[in-house]
Design a protein around this motif. Sequence first.
Motif, mmCIF file in Angstrom:
data_model
loop_
_atom_site.group_PDB
_atom_site.id
_atom_site.type_symbol
_atom_site.label_atom_id
_atom_site.label_comp_id
_atom_site.label_asym_id
_atom_site.label_seq_id
_atom_site.Cartn_x
_atom_site.Cartn_y
_atom_site.Cartn_z
ATOM 1 N N ILE A 268 0.835 -1.199 0.000
ATOM 2 C CA ILE A 268 0.000 0.000 0.000
ATOM 3 C C ILE A 268 0.872 1.251 0.000
ATOM 4 C CG2 ILE A 268 -1.705 1.278 1.356
ATOM 5 C CD1 ILE A 268 -2.783 -1.383 2.336
ATOM 6 N N ILE A 269 1.959 1.229 0.771
ATOM 7 C CA ILE A 269 2.874 2.371 0.804
ATOM 8 C C ILE A 269 3.508 2.594 -0.564
ATOM 9 C CG2 ILE A 269 5.006 3.251 1.822
ATOM 10 C CD1 ILE A 269 2.622 3.388 3.682
ATOM 11 N N GLU A 270 3.916 1.491 -1.210
ATOM 12 C CA GLU A 270 4.530 1.629 -2.539
ATOM 13 C C GLU A 270 3.541 2.199 -3.554
ATOM 14 O OE1 GLU A 270 5.837 -2.291 -3.379
ATOM 15 O OE2 GLU A 270 7.599 -2.186 -2.030
ATOM 16 N N HIS A 271 2.266 1.792 -3.434
ATOM 17 C CA HIS A 271 1.251 2.325 -4.355
ATOM 18 C C HIS A 271 1.089 3.831 -4.156
ATOM 19 C CE1 HIS A 271 -2.511 2.514 -6.678
ATOM 20 N NE2 HIS A 271 -2.975 3.270 -5.682
ATOM 21 N N GLU A 273 3.287 5.986 -3.022
ATOM 22 C CA GLU A 273 4.466 6.690 -3.516
ATOM 23 C C GLU A 273 4.532 6.683 -5.047
ATOM 24 O OE1 GLU A 273 7.705 4.767 -1.569
ATOM 25 O OE2 GLU A 273 7.592 6.075 0.204
ATOM 26 N N ARG A 274 4.168 5.542 -5.641
ATOM 27 C CA ARG A 274 4.291 5.424 -7.095
ATOM 28 C C ARG A 274 3.311 6.353 -7.829
ATOM 29 N NH1 ARG A 274 3.951 0.477 -7.169
ATOM 30 N NH2 ARG A 274 1.735 0.206 -7.630
ATOM 31 N N HIS A 275 2.102 6.480 -7.295
ATOM 32 C CA HIS A 275 1.091 7.309 -7.956
ATOM 33 C C HIS A 275 1.084 8.744 -7.412
ATOM 34 C CE1 HIS A 275 -0.321 3.214 -8.870
ATOM 35 N NE2 HIS A 275 -0.912 3.762 -9.954
ATOM 36 N N GLU A 276 2.029 9.076 -6.542
ATOM 37 C CA GLU A 276 2.170 10.443 -6.022
ATOM 38 C C GLU A 276 0.832 10.982 -5.517
ATOM 39 O OE1 GLU A 276 3.927 12.855 -8.994
ATOM 40 O OE2 GLU A 276 5.837 11.791 -8.988
ATOM 41 N N ILE A 277 0.169 10.161 -4.739
ATOM 42 C CA ILE A 277 -1.123 10.576 -4.168
ATOM 43 C C ILE A 277 -0.923 11.732 -3.191
ATOM 44 C CG2 ILE A 277 -3.043 9.813 -2.731
ATOM 45 C CD1 ILE A 277 -2.669 7.022 -3.929
ATOM 46 N N ILE A 287 9.364 7.422 4.817
ATOM 47 C CA ILE A 287 8.069 6.734 4.831
ATOM 48 C C ILE A 287 8.197 5.266 4.469
ATOM 49 C CG2 ILE A 287 7.487 7.248 2.423
ATOM 50 C CD1 ILE A 287 4.606 7.718 3.367
ATOM 51 N N SER A 288 9.176 4.937 3.659
ATOM 52 C CA SER A 288 9.377 3.538 3.272
ATOM 53 C C SER A 288 9.890 2.686 4.425
ATOM 54 C CB SER A 288 10.348 3.453 2.095
ATOM 55 O OG SER A 288 11.603 4.033 2.465
ATOM 56 N N ASN A 289 10.382 3.330 5.458
ATOM 57 C CA ASN A 289 10.926 2.591 6.610
ATOM 58 C C ASN A 289 9.936 2.494 7.767
ATOM 59 O OD1 ASN A 289 13.420 2.264 5.282
ATOM 60 N ND2 ASN A 289 14.106 4.292 5.978
#
Length: 748
Positions: A268-271, A273-277, A287-289
């Motif tokens: 969910i975190i990667e999603h 970050e990837r879509h720059e929500i 945030i990834s940690n």
Amino acid sequence: MIDPNDPYEIQIAKQAKIIDALINRAERGHEVGGTAYSLFQSAIALQAEVWEKTKDLEKALDTLGRASSELEIAYQAQERIQRNLADAMVAMEGGFALFSEDRLQVCNSQFRQLLPDVESIIKPGLAFDDYLAAVNASRYLVHEEGEGSKARGRLAVTAQGPSGQRFSSFVMALRNDRWFQISYRQTSSDNMAVLQTEITDLVRENRREKNRLIDQQAHLLQAAFDHMSLGVCTFSSTGELLVRNERFGELLGIPLPLLKKGTRFQRIIEHIERHEILDRTSQDPEISNWFKALLRGETIQQRFRRRDGMSLDMRVHSLPDGGFIVSIMDITAETEAAALLERRVRERTAELTEANRLLQKHAAEQTKIEAALRQAKEVAEAAHTSKTRFLAAASHDLLQPINAAKLYLSTLTETVEQAEAKEVVNRLNRSFNSIETLLQALLDISRLDSSGVEFNVTSFSLGNMLQGLAEDLAPLAAEKGIKLTILPTTRWVTSDQRYLMRCVQNLVVNAIQYTERGRVLVGCRMAEGRLRIEVWDTGIGISDHDQARVFKEFTRGSGGKGTGMGLGLSIVERACRHLDHALKLKSRPGHGTMFSIEVPLAAAEYGGHGESPVAEAPPEGSLDLIVMVVENDADELNAMTRKLENWGASVLAASSTAEALALMQEIGTPPDILLADYQLDDEDTGIDTIRTLRAMAGEEIPAVIISANRERELLLLAREMSFTVLNKPVQLVRLRALIDWQTRGRAA
């Protein structure tokens, strides 16, 4: 010979033995021989005894028969009870067993067949503890992991009841999901009853109800989640999604397939970050940690802003099972309100800064004003202090010539014989009395207005003070044709005697001046634990308008013919205010006036402290004494010397302590009394004179200090050194009485 308590068989056997013994005796009697008559007599006696024994035997046999019948009935009842018990045990749904003396006596088939591997040992005589051990070891029992030892422990545990009886109850799980409750209790006859009840249906029903409640609570929890404005999502200890609500996905813009159960938190975190929500400027670079931080049990709180401007507050908390819960709140309104509040705070801060600047400017101006006021106050206090010092010096310098003039006038009055000259002397006396009264009033007002005014508050007899006033004011009332009545009293009060006397004197003089005809009455009465001194007159009265202003200085009532300066009532008001004495006024124009002063009561004593004793009557005759007069003013020394010599005294006049000491050494004897002014030249005082002469004479010479000083310290010193203070201008009547009183003991 036969014990009725023995069993019937024993009693019958004993009776048979007795009968045999009697028969043998009778037969032996026939063999011995004797007369026919004696034999017949013995036979008759023996027959009677046999009949009696026969009756006893029949009665015993009858009793034995009844006992046998009752025993047979008891046997039959016991068999019937045993059959009923067996039938009841067979009809029971559960297993039942009865242990007597910890041994199995009886049980039903259900009890034996509960555990197949224990059935073979369940026989009468089985020990109760062996039964429990066998049940504990049965392979048909189902133990949860880690609970086997605990279950076996529960089977062996018993409790003690209030009467010491053992009892226990526990639940036992068998294979095939069967459940039994085992209960055993010790009866009142020390038997042990064991009951096996199957509760399988009850356990299964409770399990179904528990599952139903869990499902219901899960639905309620999910419904509560779905209706919350807060986005909530829970994850397991491995980071897999467990429960979430729709609001969670709405706030983060995550598609529903990604929010299914089991999705990992990292995905969910990667999603996101990837879509720059979220706005990159608001993202935490770490945030990834987060997942690693949560595994360490840390709590995370972070605020984000979506690209559309919405502000989010995210909080992550660890759960007791190792998982964690994520909550997201829309704080856009709060953020905007905070920004608005911050802007208003800045605006308000600017306003307050400006207001503070103005206040500081005003404070600086106020400081300057306060400094000017402080300086003005210091100037005023200095002026007041200067005025006080001037009045203190003036009281001495002015009263000195007045006192000398009065002494000369007193001597002149005694020596002048022409009527015209006597009239002039009398007018001079009245003029000096007016000057003295005015000067005393001004000095009293000055002292009462001073911030450091002191009072000599003591307990004294009010009657003595009023008697002195009556003697002093009687000539003034007689001169005007007014009847002055001062009622005697034995009450003692607590006040400053000099100021209280001054107040009452002013009230009486005021009443005499404003009364054309009639009388002036002075009396006392009790008033709520205090003593009220009342002064009544039948004068012109005081109007309501004048009553509000008569206590001001230099004020007199309208329509009056008083000769004063209007200071008497002002002195009374000031003194009563300082002494906390209630001052009241009642008046009716044309009918008269009443002034009253309330003073505290005091316990009566055998001796009081005053400024001077009150003589019953002026002494007469020649004053045959040696009087030492110490006065630095030559005119007053001369006037006092001539007055004392006219009274017949031998006067030793001196202007200082040294001269007084030289005169006493010259005559070789101490004077009978010492009259000394308090303030002499070159820091010399009358106190020094008293100490020096008394030390030289080795005795306590009677002494009087004549001074205009009315300070409390002088009165305290007078009390300590045993001398009397007489105020200037001296009243000659009091002086003569005081000399006579002080020297009365020495003359004797």
